[in-house]
Design a protein around this motif. Structure first.
Motif, PDB file in Angstrom:
ATOM      1  N   UNK A 189      33.581  31.321  27.955  1.00  0.00           N
ATOM      2  CA  UNK A 189      34.608  30.587  27.206  1.00  0.00           C
ATOM      3  C   UNK A 189      35.497  31.560  26.423  1.00  0.00           C
ATOM      4  N   UNK A 190      34.870  32.556  25.799  1.00  0.00           N
ATOM      5  CA  UNK A 190      35.661  33.540  25.047  1.00  0.00           C
ATOM      6  C   UNK A 190      36.541  34.350  25.999  1.00  0.00           C
ATOM      7  N   UNK A 207      28.083  38.036  33.663  1.00  0.00           N
ATOM      8  CA  UNK A 207      28.259  37.645  32.261  1.00  0.00           C
ATOM      9  C   UNK A 207      26.917  37.245  31.662  1.00  0.00           C
ATOM     10  N   UNK A 208      26.112  36.516  32.447  1.00  0.00           N
ATOM     11  CA  UNK A 208      24.782  36.124  31.972  1.00  0.00           C
ATOM     12  C   UNK A 208      23.864  37.333  31.832  1.00  0.00           C
ATOM     13  N   UNK A 209      23.971  38.290  32.744  1.00  0.00           N
ATOM     14  CA  UNK A 209      23.141  39.498  32.669  1.00  0.00           C
ATOM     15  C   UNK A 209      23.433  40.270  31.386  1.00  0.00           C
ATOM     16  N   UNK A 263      31.821  42.169  28.217  1.00  0.00           N
ATOM     17  CA  UNK A 263      31.816  42.435  26.774  1.00  0.00           C
ATOM     18  C   UNK A 263      31.603  41.157  25.977  1.00  0.00           C
ATOM     19  N   UNK A 264      32.296  40.084  26.347  1.00  0.00           N
ATOM     20  CA  UNK A 264      32.139  38.829  25.604  1.00  0.00           C
ATOM     21  C   UNK A 264      30.742  38.249  25.787  1.00  0.00           C
ATOM     22  N   UNK A 265      30.167  38.406  26.973  1.00  0.00           N
ATOM     23  CA  UNK A 265      28.794  37.960  27.179  1.00  0.00           C
ATOM     24  C   UNK A 265      27.830  38.740  26.304  1.00  0.00           C
TER      25      UNK A 265
END
Length: 283
Positions: A189-190, A207-209, A263-265
């Motif tokens: 979302x970010x 992103x989840x990792x 980065x956001x994740x």
């Protein structure tokens, strides 16, 4: 610096000034030499003189007051450093491999569906226009299960199995999966918000990792901050720096890597890891 009474210090009396002043007494020559480096840092020589009570640290009379002041500062700063590591409890949460393997199987199934019906990729990718202009709110979730090719899938699946298992061990199975899902979706979302005005599209579980890496980092920082050491802010640097180094090594560098989503994740994971904290092991 020579020890005044050591046999190898020939003609020591000829080289030693007569106006030496004692600025400290230490139990061993090593401890004395370590404190003598403070004098050297001030550009002043020092002498270690063996005595009954240990080793006397001697300096010339002129800088003696300054050396004493700096030695007091050195001792204060060194009092609680390095911080004592908390003992690792013998009883740990059982490592959970089954649910990460199940996640990998579901992700592989989603990729097979992409091959059969390419429209799945179009409908499920993280798309800035789709999210913000057409209100397709499911995309930050579905994009985590889609991949561009088999290499992309295998890379994320293998990484995910190991790092997700670590998260579940630290935070517990149900709590860990909830934190993983929340941080990964929040990271997407970010990322899509940051690219709101762009033609932005992204797919992949990376992103989840990196959200999982952030959770482990945040959890480690939270545990250090709850410790009893008086130098906790120094100790916090180690897990945080480790997480940032891994992010820099594997989260950026190639042309097709989505650095923003990684980065956001990671940032979302650190924030939730700090807020939640690891599960304390059962006795």
């Amino acid at each position: 610096m020579p020890l005044a009474s050591e046999p190898f210090a020939e003609s020591a009396e000829d080289r030693t000034p007569t106006d030496l002043v004692e600025v400290g007494v230490y139990r061993s020559s090593g401890e004395g030499f370590q404190h003598g480096l403070v004098a050297l840092a001030l550009g002043r020589p020092f002498w270690l003189v063996p005595a009954e009570q240990g080793y006397r640290l001697m300096v010339e009379s002129e800088p003696a007051a300054l050396v004493r002041e700096q030695l007091a500062c050195f001792d204060r700063e060194s009092a609680s450093w390095p911080p004592r590591a908390e003992p690792v409890p013998r009883t740990m949460q059982r490592t959970d491999w089954r649910t990460p393997l199940l996640w990998a199987a579901v992700t592989a199934g989603a990729f097979r569906t992409q091959l059969i019906d390419p429209g799945w990729t179009e409908r499920g990718a993280l798309d800035a226009a789709g999210v913000w202009e057409r209100g397709e709110w499911w995309r930050p979730v579905t994009s985590l299960f889609l991949h561009g090719d088999i290499a992309h899938l295998v890379s994320n699946a293998l990484s995910g199995i190991f790092v997700f298992s670590a998260v579940l061990t630290v935070f517990g199975r149900i709590r860990g999966w909830l934190l993983l899902a929340a941080s990964a979706v929040l990271g997407n979302v970010i990322a899509v918000t940051a690219h709101r005005a762009d033609d932005y599209r992204s797919i992949g579980a990376s992103t989840a990792v990196f959200a999982a890496l952030g959770l482990l980092t945040g959890g480690a920082v939270r545990r250090v901050m709850r410790g009893r050491t008086t130098e906790r802010w120094r100790a916090v640097f180690a897990p945080l720096a480790s997480g940032l180094v891994v992010l820099a090594l594997f989260g950026a560098g190639e042309v097709h890597i989505d650095v923003v989503a990684h980065t956001t994740g990671f940032v979302a994971g650190v924030a939730l890891g700090l807020a939640a904290g690891p599960v304390l092991p059962r006795a």
